[in-house]
Scaffold this motif. Sequence first.
Motif, PDB file in Angstrom:
ATOM      1  N   LEU A  51      15.150  26.127  21.983  1.00 41.04           N
ATOM      2  CA  LEU A  51      15.669  25.930  23.336  1.00 41.04           C
ATOM      3  C   LEU A  51      15.947  27.222  24.095  1.00 41.04           C
ATOM      4  O   LEU A  51      16.309  27.182  25.268  1.00 41.04           O
ATOM      5  CB  LEU A  51      16.979  25.122  23.260  1.00 41.04           C
ATOM      6  N   GLY A  52      15.805  28.346  23.426  1.00 37.83           N
ATOM      7  CA  GLY A  52      16.144  29.618  24.056  1.00 37.83           C
ATOM      8  C   GLY A  52      17.631  29.893  23.967  1.00 37.83           C
ATOM      9  O   GLY A  52      18.403  29.019  23.593  1.00 37.83           O
ATOM     10  N   GLY A  53      18.029  31.107  24.304  1.00 34.97           N
ATOM     11  CA  GLY A  53      19.453  31.428  24.290  1.00 34.97           C
ATOM     12  C   GLY A  53      19.800  32.467  23.256  1.00 34.97           C
ATOM     13  O   GLY A  53      18.940  33.239  22.823  1.00 34.97           O
ATOM     14  N   SER A  54      21.068  32.512  22.890  1.00 37.21           N
ATOM     15  CA  SER A  54      21.535  33.524  21.945  1.00 37.21           C
ATOM     16  C   SER A  54      22.427  32.895  20.890  1.00 37.21           C
ATOM     17  O   SER A  54      23.097  31.898  21.142  1.00 37.21           O
ATOM     18  CB  SER A  54      22.346  34.601  22.673  1.00 37.21           C
ATOM     19  N   VAL A  55      22.404  33.534  19.716  1.00 35.81           N
ATOM     20  CA  VAL A  55      23.260  33.080  18.619  1.00 35.81           C
ATOM     21  C   VAL A  55      24.299  34.156  18.319  1.00 35.81           C
ATOM     22  O   VAL A  55      23.959  35.307  18.053  1.00 35.81           O
ATOM     23  CB  VAL A  55      22.435  32.785  17.342  1.00 35.81           C
ATOM     24  N   TYR A  56      25.566  33.762  18.371  1.00 37.92           N
ATOM     25  CA  TYR A  56      26.684  34.659  18.077  1.00 37.92           C
ATOM     26  C   TYR A  56      27.407  34.141  16.836  1.00 37.92           C
ATOM     27  O   TYR A  56      27.737  32.960  16.770  1.00 37.92           O
ATOM     28  CB  TYR A  56      27.678  34.684  19.237  1.00 37.92           C
ATOM     29  N   VAL A  57      27.624  35.017  15.875  1.00 37.51           N
ATOM     30  CA  VAL A  57      28.337  34.594  14.670  1.00 37.51           C
ATOM     31  C   VAL A  57      29.716  35.259  14.649  1.00 37.51           C
ATOM     32  O   VAL A  57      29.826  36.471  14.839  1.00 37.51           O
ATOM     33  CB  VAL A  57      27.554  34.970  13.399  1.00 37.51           C
ATOM     34  N   ILE A  58      30.752  34.443  14.426  1.00 35.40           N
ATOM     35  CA  ILE A  58      32.118  34.986  14.398  1.00 35.40           C
ATOM     36  C   ILE A  58      32.744  34.681  13.050  1.00 35.40           C
ATOM     37  O   ILE A  58      32.601  33.570  12.520  1.00 35.40           O
ATOM     38  CB  ILE A  58      33.065  34.305  15.401  1.00 35.40           C
ATOM     39  N   THR A  72      23.612  37.559   8.521  1.00 36.49           N
ATOM     40  CA  THR A  72      23.270  36.550   9.536  1.00 36.49           C
ATOM     41  C   THR A  72      22.455  37.174  10.669  1.00 36.49           C
ATOM     42  O   THR A  72      21.578  36.523  11.233  1.00 36.49           O
ATOM     43  CB  THR A  72      24.522  35.860  10.131  1.00 36.49           C
ATOM     44  N   LEU A  73      22.736  38.445  10.957  1.00 39.19           N
ATOM     45  CA  LEU A  73      21.930  39.152  11.982  1.00 39.19           C
ATOM     46  C   LEU A  73      20.499  39.336  11.478  1.00 39.19           C
ATOM     47  O   LEU A  73      19.532  39.214  12.240  1.00 39.19           O
ATOM     48  CB  LEU A  73      22.559  40.504  12.319  1.00 39.19           C
ATOM     49  N   ALA A  74      20.377  39.604  10.187  1.00 39.43           N
ATOM     50  CA  ALA A  74      19.046  39.767   9.596  1.00 39.43           C
ATOM     51  C   ALA A  74      18.289  38.445   9.579  1.00 39.43           C
ATOM     52  O   ALA A  74      17.061  38.410   9.661  1.00 39.43           O
ATOM     53  CB  ALA A  74      19.173  40.344   8.191  1.00 39.43           C
ATOM     54  N   MET A  75      19.026  37.345   9.463  1.00 35.29           N
ATOM     55  CA  MET A  75      18.376  36.026   9.504  1.00 35.29           C
ATOM     56  C   MET A  75      17.848  35.726  10.903  1.00 35.29           C
ATOM     57  O   MET A  75      16.895  34.965  11.062  1.00 35.29           O
ATOM     58  CB  MET A  75      19.366  34.923   9.098  1.00 35.29           C
ATOM     59  N   GLY A  76      18.505  36.306  11.926  1.00 33.34           N
ATOM     60  CA  GLY A  76      18.036  36.062  13.288  1.00 33.34           C
ATOM     61  C   GLY A  76      19.121  35.866  14.326  1.00 33.34           C
ATOM     62  O   GLY A  76      18.826  35.640  15.494  1.00 33.34           O
ATOM     63  N   ALA A  77      20.383  35.957  13.917  1.00 36.70           N
ATOM     64  CA  ALA A  77      21.465  35.883  14.907  1.00 36.70           C
ATOM     65  C   ALA A  77      21.420  37.130  15.781  1.00 36.70           C
ATOM     66  O   ALA A  77      20.878  38.162  15.369  1.00 36.70           O
ATOM     67  CB  ALA A  77      22.814  35.763  14.209  1.00 36.70           C
ATOM     68  N   ASP A  78      21.972  37.044  17.007  1.00 40.43           N
ATOM     69  CA  ASP A  78      21.859  38.152  17.948  1.00 40.43           C
ATOM     70  C   ASP A  78      23.046  39.105  17.900  1.00 40.43           C
ATOM     71  O   ASP A  78      22.878  40.308  18.013  1.00 40.43           O
ATOM     72  CB  ASP A  78      21.716  37.597  19.376  1.00 40.43           C
ATOM     73  N   GLU A  79      24.243  38.531  17.774  1.00 43.51           N
ATOM     74  CA  GLU A  79      25.435  39.372  17.771  1.00 43.51           C
ATOM     75  C   GLU A  79      26.434  38.798  16.786  1.00 43.51           C
ATOM     76  O   GLU A  79      26.457  37.592  16.547  1.00 43.51           O
ATOM     77  CB  GLU A  79      26.095  39.386  19.162  1.00 43.51           C
ATOM     78  N   ALA A  80      27.259  39.695  16.244  1.00 42.45           N
ATOM     79  CA  ALA A  80      28.279  39.221  15.307  1.00 42.45           C
ATOM     80  C   ALA A  80      29.613  39.848  15.660  1.00 42.45           C
ATOM     81  O   ALA A  80      29.674  40.971  16.166  1.00 42.45           O
ATOM     82  CB  ALA A  80      27.896  39.573  13.879  1.00 42.45           C
TER      83      ALA A  80
END
Lengths: 255, 324
Positions: A51-58, A72-80
């Motif tokens: 769907l597009g967009g960004s993934v942020y992991v907290i 998680t960033l290596a898996m493909g998340a954008d910011e942590a």
Amino acid sequence: MDIYVVMKQTFDTEEKIIFEDGKVSEDGVQYVINPYDEYAVEEAIQKKDELGGSVYVIAVGPDRTSEALRTTLAMGADEAVLISDERIGSDENTISKVLASYLGSKKFDLILGGYFSVDNGAGQVAIRLAQLLDIPHVGSITKLDISDGKANADRDAEGDLEQVEVTLPAVFTAQQGLNEPRYPSLPGIMKAKRKPLKQLNLDDLDIEETELSPKTARTALSLPPQKEAGQFIKGETAEQVKELVEKLRYDEKVL
Amino acid sequence: MVKIILVVAEHRDGALRQVTYEAIQAATLSSAENDQLHVAVIGHQLESLTEPLSSIDAEKVYLIDHPDLQQYNPEAYAAALKQVIDASNPDGIILGHTAIGRDLAPMISAKIDAGQISDVTNIENIDDQVVFTRPIYAGKAFEKKIFRSSPWVVTIRPNNISIAEPSDGKAEVENIDYAKPASLRTVIQNVVRNTSGKVDLSEAKIVVSGGRGVKSADGFKPLQELADVLGGAVGASRGACDADYCDYSLQIGQTGKVVTPEVYIACGISGAIQHVAGMSQSKIIVAINKDSEAPIFKIADYGIVGDLFEVVPLLTEEFKKVLG
């Protein structure tokens, strides 16, 4: 789509638990992304790809948690983002309030988390977070489809399947079977080194210290009674079976 | 001061679930002599529960009966339960650590700003303080916890707290009209009852469990037959689930379910730490495995070294004979 994942770093499930000075020893322990949170991270990345967009992991946790966030960033998340502060403690109520305080100022469509953590196992934080943000949640999901501002999720309810529709934004907790989490690729690992991983403490958040007093406290820790090896039942199969049935019925009186 | 403990009853197919009786006992264990027990029942067409509810020694039973509450809907149930809480004004709330309880309890805890202790397996009174025991690391260790504030919320693990004796109920029943929330963002579109007529894995007294040694989805059939004869449920190790021999909902271990049945029969399961965490507190463990060195035998009360495909069908036959 702004997709947030709330994550915890846990002991690898093959680790034994050893106590030291009245605490669970962390010596030489292998840490992993909580397995249920790993499904959440994977699902977030798949939804972003779709769907597009960004993934942020907290994550809320000690400094070592940044290692899991980097994965998680290596898996493909954008910011942590790691919120690390000794004043937070381990009470589920407090952790959910810290997360809500961070997320309260953000724009989000989806928040994903694990069904529970394999260490504490309480399964409270993600659902409390949904309440605090006043958005709906679907717990223990094995399937998630997003379209037209709505989500359709399959919820596993002790083996029964509930098909649930919620309006977004919403929180979902990931159950096994939701997906097959990817391993970080080498290019993914290289890219992750340049992705933002912020570390915050309580002073960066808009939260009152009074909200952080824990409502529960641990008073003791113990290991379960060691199960002793019992007996092998010997002989021909038919005899073994007869003897086992007799032991269960007459010695143990359990059947 | 008199305290009130509110038990949130669970029912299924027109009967109260066993975990509800366990929760009632948990309420007794967490209260002093003059404290009051209240029971909340949420659902639709609850008439069939009148009789079982009348044998509960509660001060008050609150019923919220509405077509919208036919199926579990988190938002609707939380709203209904909040209505009961406002009427009952409890000091403590106890639910089962079940599909519904695990979902509903944290919602309510956040709504009323309460501390919650999840998945409790034991309750004791130590120096006038109620102490709750719960497993961590899926049972590799246990912690004791107390509350520092009130109201509090507890979920109890099924099969761990012995049930209360039935008594002559004297409960006053109060019906509460369901006030549907203005904005309900959750719709339950369909429920597929895979477990209809089956024994619930977490409440089962007998669990017959299969691992990689079961070799295929078909390999689970003899295990199911044994479970049926014993009135038990079938479980599985992660190995069997990962190999697609069975559904993840059957998985027992640190990922998956934790079970504490009277008898656990492990068939073709090697006994990895992560699996053992989910079943080692079973009362009696029976292991059937070809490999006499399998770690599962270290925690088994009874071990049979042999081919599960020979042993399990013979066991089924033998139990059929002796149990009639």
